[in-house]
Motif scaffolding. Structure first.
Motif, PDB file in Angstrom:
ATOM      1  N   THR A  31     -68.255  24.802  29.154  1.00 20.02           N
ATOM      2  CA  THR A  31     -69.102  24.950  27.956  1.00 20.02           C
ATOM      3  C   THR A  31     -68.302  24.821  26.662  1.00 20.02           C
ATOM      4  O   THR A  31     -68.853  25.021  25.584  1.00 20.02           O
ATOM      5  CB  THR A  31     -69.805  26.320  27.963  1.00 20.02           C
ATOM      6  N   ALA A  32     -67.027  24.481  26.762  1.00 22.80           N
ATOM      7  CA  ALA A  32     -66.150  24.492  25.589  1.00 22.80           C
ATOM      8  C   ALA A  32     -65.499  23.142  25.335  1.00 22.80           C
ATOM      9  O   ALA A  32     -65.347  22.319  26.241  1.00 22.80           O
ATOM     10  CB  ALA A  32     -65.062  25.558  25.765  1.00 22.80           C
ATOM     11  N   VAL A  33     -65.117  22.942  24.079  1.00 20.18           N
ATOM     12  CA  VAL A  33     -64.221  21.853  23.720  1.00 20.18           C
ATOM     13  C   VAL A  33     -62.845  22.469  23.516  1.00 20.18           C
ATOM     14  O   VAL A  33     -62.684  23.415  22.732  1.00 20.18           O
ATOM     15  CB  VAL A  33     -64.667  21.133  22.441  1.00 20.18           C
ATOM     16  N   VAL A  34     -61.862  21.947  24.243  1.00 14.80           N
ATOM     17  CA  VAL A  34     -60.510  22.488  24.193  1.00 14.80           C
ATOM     18  C   VAL A  34     -59.600  21.482  23.500  1.00 14.80           C
ATOM     19  O   VAL A  34     -59.562  20.304  23.875  1.00 14.80           O
ATOM     20  CB  VAL A  34     -59.983  22.779  25.612  1.00 14.80           C
ATOM     21  N   ALA A  35     -58.884  21.926  22.470  1.00 24.75           N
ATOM     22  CA  ALA A  35     -57.934  21.076  21.761  1.00 24.75           C
ATOM     23  C   ALA A  35     -56.536  21.331  22.326  1.00 24.75           C
ATOM     24  O   ALA A  35     -56.070  22.474  22.364  1.00 24.75           O
ATOM     25  CB  ALA A  35     -57.956  21.383  20.264  1.00 24.75           C
ATOM     26  N   ILE A  36     -55.870  20.250  22.776  1.00 25.28           N
ATOM     27  CA  ILE A  36     -54.562  20.370  23.426  1.00 25.28           C
ATOM     28  C   ILE A  36     -53.566  19.450  22.734  1.00 25.28           C
ATOM     29  O   ILE A  36     -53.825  18.246  22.565  1.00 25.28           O
ATOM     30  CB  ILE A  36     -54.655  19.992  24.919  1.00 25.28           C
TER      31      ILE A  36
END
Length: 205
Positions: A31-36
């Motif tokens: 359910t998330a957008v993850v910035a890596i």
């Protein structure tokens, strides 16, 4: 040379879709957008959008996320942190998302098929252009691809003898106008015959 794995980053909810900007990968995960950060593999931010994500697309410094319930979210990714700009509930969404020329194309899931279109030229004010005008899921509904030519072929047929459609001709005209404003050269066909459509697709290349 062949691609070589440089680094892996484990995400509990996996990775459904990835967009990259300035050395940062933006990943649709659960359910998330993850910035890596790509060099270090560090997770810079996890932004939970509340619904299971089905698609992710980027135009410039704006990210667009679609969830299974049909909610489109625009995110500003120009700064250190992702910031939600606007959301729009789209009845005929819930699948993959493609964005080009200020328009988002949202694949409708389930029996309906087709695409919904949203004007995203102002990411802070997402505006529905049209829901899918397909009565049954017999048309492409997985993804849209751009060839970079800045040419567009838009076809809107409503006059089907057995099952006439209500909005497709008007929707096609509206989409064509938005594309023209975005700088596209548009070939618009309304209520075209099969031969006219085949000729148009052949000419389009």
């Amino acid at each position: 040379s062949h691609p070589v794995t440089q680094r892996t980053v484990a995400l509990p909810d996996g990775a459904r879709h990835v967009e990259v900007l300035d050395g940062v990968a933006f990943v649709a995960s659960g359910t998330a957008v993850v910035a890596i950060e790509l060099v270090s593999g560090d997770v810079l931010q996890t932004l939970d959008l509340g619904g299971a994500l089905t698609g992710l697309a980027r135009e410039g410094e704006t990210l667009f996320a679609m969830d299974k319930a049909g909610t489109l979210t625009a995110l500003d990714i120009s700064g250190v942190q992702m910031v939600a700009l606007d959301t729009l509930a789209v009845a005929d969404g819930g699948g993959e998302v493609f964005v080009g020329g200020g328009i988002a194309y949202l694949a409708a899931q389930g029996a309906r098929g087709g695409f919904a279109t949203v004007d995203v030229s102002d990411p802070g004010d997402l505006t529905l252009i049209s829901n899918s005008d397909v009565a049954a899921g017999f048309r492409p509904d997985l993804a849209v691809a751009a060839d970079g030519s800045a040419h567009a072929l838009v076809i809107g047929n409503a006059s089907y003898a057995s099952a006439p459609l209500i909005n497709s001709a008007n929707d096609a005209t509206a989409v064509a106008k938005v594309l023209e404003r975005a700088g596209f050269k548009v070939d618009l066909k309304v209520n075209a015959s099969q031969k006219q459509m085949q000729d148009a697709v052949t000419a389009f290349g």
